[in-house]
Design an enzyme around this catalytic site. Structure first.
Site, PDB file in Angstrom:
ATOM      1  N   CYS A  63      -4.602   7.653   9.330  1.00  0.00           N
ATOM      2  CA  CYS A  63      -4.906   7.162  10.670  1.00  0.00           C
ATOM      3  C   CYS A  63      -4.574   8.194  11.734  1.00  0.00           C
ATOM      4  O   CYS A  63      -3.616   8.950  11.603  1.00  0.00           O
ATOM      5  CB  CYS A  63      -4.122   5.890  10.921  1.00  0.00           C
ATOM      6  N   ARG A  78      -3.470  10.300   3.238  1.00  0.00           N
ATOM      7  CA  ARG A  78      -2.385  11.284   3.347  1.00  0.00           C
ATOM      8  C   ARG A  78      -1.810  11.638   1.983  1.00  0.00           C
ATOM      9  O   ARG A  78      -0.978  12.525   1.866  1.00  0.00           O
ATOM     10  CB  ARG A  78      -1.222  10.702   4.197  1.00  0.00           C
ATOM     11  N   ASP A  86       4.513   0.187  12.079  1.00  0.00           N
ATOM     12  CA  ASP A  86       3.284  -0.498  11.651  1.00  0.00           C
ATOM     13  C   ASP A  86       3.294  -1.994  12.010  1.00  0.00           C
ATOM     14  O   ASP A  86       2.296  -2.674  11.840  1.00  0.00           O
ATOM     15  CB  ASP A  86       3.108  -0.353  10.139  1.00  0.00           C
ATOM     16  N   VAL A  96       8.311   6.399  16.784  1.00  0.00           N
ATOM     17  CA  VAL A  96       7.990   7.093  15.530  1.00  0.00           C
ATOM     18  C   VAL A  96       6.779   8.021  15.704  1.00  0.00           C
ATOM     19  O   VAL A  96       6.811   9.183  15.314  1.00  0.00           O
ATOM     20  CB  VAL A  96       7.745   6.082  14.384  1.00  0.00           C
ATOM     21  N   LYS A 155       0.839  -1.212   0.000  1.00  0.00           N
ATOM     22  CA  LYS A 155       0.000   0.000   0.000  1.00  0.00           C
ATOM     23  C   LYS A 155       0.868   1.253   0.000  1.00  0.00           C
ATOM     24  O   LYS A 155       0.592   2.207  -0.723  1.00  0.00           O
ATOM     25  CB  LYS A 155      -0.900  -0.032   1.238  1.00  0.00           C
ATOM     26  N   ASN A 156       1.923   1.253   0.818  1.00  0.00           N
ATOM     27  CA  ASN A 156       2.710   2.472   0.993  1.00  0.00           C
ATOM     28  C   ASN A 156       3.732   2.721  -0.118  1.00  0.00           C
ATOM     29  O   ASN A 156       4.494   3.675  -0.055  1.00  0.00           O
ATOM     30  CB  ASN A 156       3.365   2.487   2.380  1.00  0.00           C
TER      31      ASN A 156
END
Ligand code: EPU
Length: 461
Positions: free
Chosen positions: A131, A107, A325, A347, A35-36
């Site tokens: 999120c 984002r 994550d 983080v 996804k990222n």
């Protein structure tokens, strides 16, 4: 959205999964592109003068959101199976209302700034979503864009940007190796006039994959030692053809689910190189894994070996550290370890909200504002509850759970599957589908006992 914004009492009943826990997950799941990376690769397509092709694209909502954003900017986007075709030859400005349709859900809009400033001379950032795991400021992004030569005007409807004199290369040092801000600089510098030097850059595998894509398009990007990236701006970039790297967050989520439910899951597509830190942690806790490096069917099998899990002290960090994550699914597995574990989140300042739900299920987790991992971090001085002590093993029992965000949501699913009894998990469609492809079918395939509410169940509420 915080966990208190939509309680089980107010969440729509159909956005709920009933989970009968206590069954080990057994079988195979297939993990597609990350996804990222995929969402950023889609933005990169905007920079090309010819069409791009992206393969191994997962069917997740974040891809739908970026598809919408590209389409309102005139990009022709077609999905065929898991291959995405993007034709940016007729890029055009979009109206604020058109962009705002996609506001508050991801984002990614902020990353369109550089490419749109290059292509059209202006850009607009709507209210950003994603999120709720901390303040999530965008100061690094705006600061870098201003230095590139962008004029930034904040208005009541969002942020408008223009580049009256074009964009030029910069020397820039990030205060913290932010993934998004590094991507912002890359996507802007590739076509800025002159050379850009970015110091303290993030070097996550998804960023390296984005650099590979930009290089295929014609960019000149040198990754030096010590987090320094040098980009030589070029006048034109063409389209690319690329297979997205696999989603290491999803892979680790299934691995943790196997461990917490005492099961065994083969994650087809998972890659050892990008998961080395996770694999070390998995083994330290007492989990077992085996890597299959077959080029087509390759993946990693994760299982619980039947011996008690061991407590560990962990800290999240930027790559090559333990991904933030991965924190939530690991914490659920640690509730089953024999002794005291520590998780220091460095983080994000606010990524333990989900533990209150785990506590209601019987987990023994305490939060602290001290940096319990040993390395003082940005959040310790500012009194954020960013360290967790997990005392295990705890017998988890079923509960009604409200998902607060994407990764926390998956960890709630894991906890419900590991727990005794029947849990109701609210917010699955809203949050889990953002980043986990076909998660329900995958769960069923692994033998999970899950169902959607029937009207009678909904009526009882
Ligand atoms: N930060 C700032 N100012 C900025 C940007 C970031 O202070 O302008 C801070 C953040 O507040 C945070 C830290 O820097 O404390 C790191 O944030 P980063 O910019 O690296 O995160 P991101 O780019 O917004 C991406 C992923 C996240 C993942 C982080 C860290 C995407 C779309 N999101 O976020 O993924 O947790 O990097 O690896 O790529 C998820 O997939 O569920 C997710 C949240």
């Amino acid at each position: 959205m915080s966990s208190t914004d939509a309680t089980p009492e107010t969440a729509p009943s159909e956005d709920m999964l009933i989970i009968h826990g206590g069954t080990p997950l057994e079988g195979e799941v297939h993990v597609r592109g990350a996804k990222n990376l995929v969402s950023k690769a889609m933005v990169a397509a905007l920079l090309g003068t010819s069409p791009s092709v992206l393969r191994s694209v997962p069917a997740i909502r974040d891809v739908e959101v970026v598809t919408g954003l590209l389409r309102v900017h005139g990009v022709d986007v077609e999905l065929d199976g898991d291959t995405l075709y993007m034709d940016p030859t007729s890029v055009e400005s979009a109206g604020v209302e058109e962009i705002n349709v996609h506001a508050g859900t991801s984002r990614i809009p902020i990353l369109l700034c550089g490419p749109l400033l290059h292509r059209l001379g202006r850009a607009f950032i709507p209210d950003l979503g994603g999120c709720n795991i901390g303040g999530r400021p965008i100061d690094f992004h705006l600061d870098a864009l201003r230095k590139f030569g962008a004029v930034v005007d904040k208005d009541s409807d969002g942020t408008h940007l223009s580049a009256p004199n074009g964009l030029h290369g910069i020397r820039y040092e990030l205060e913290y190796p932010s993934v998004g801000a590094t991507e912002q600089v890359l996507l802007t510098a590739v076509m800025a006039k002159g050379t850009t030097e970015l110091r303290n850059a993030a070097i996550e595998p998804e960023i390296i994959d984005l650099i590979c894509i930009l290089q295929k398009m014609g960019a000149i990007i040198k990754v030096h030692t010590n987090r320094v990236i040098e980009i030589v701006g070029v006048d034109e970039l063409k389209g690319y053809s690329h297979r997205a790297l696999p989603d290491r967050i999803e892979a680790a989520s299934w691995a943790s689910a196997a461990l917490a439910t005492q099961g065994s899951v083969y994650v087809r597509g998972a890659q050892q190189t990008d998961m080395m830190t996770f694999l070390n942690v998995f083994r330290s806790i007492g989990g077992a894994y085996e890597v299959n490096d077959d080029p087509n069917e390759g993946g990693i099998r994760f299982w619980h070996p039947g011996t008690p899990l061991k407590p560990v002290a962990l800290e999240t960090d930027v790559h090559p550290g333990l991904m933030t994550d991965w924190q939530q699914p690991i914490v659920v597995a640690l509730t089953q370890a024999d002794g005291l574990s520590i998780m220091h989140e460095t983080v994000y300042e606010n990524r333990f909200g989900y533990t209150s739900e785990l506590r209601r299920m019987g987990a023994n987790i305490e939060l602290y504002s001290d940096c319990l991992g040993g390395t003082p971090c940005r959040w310790g001085r500012r009194n954020f509850l960013h360290s967790a002590v997990i005392a295990g093993p705890s017998k988890l029992h079923a509960a009604d759970l409200q998902i607060p965000d994407l990764r926390a949501g998956f960890s709630h699913l894991i906890a419900a599957m590991a727990a005794e009894g029947t849990s109701r998990v609210y917010g699955v469609d809203r949050y889990i589908t953002r980043g986990y492809e076909n998660f329900e079918a995958k769960l069923l395939g692994l033998g999970a006992k899950i169902e959607r509410p029937t009207s009678s169940l909904a009526d009882r509420r």
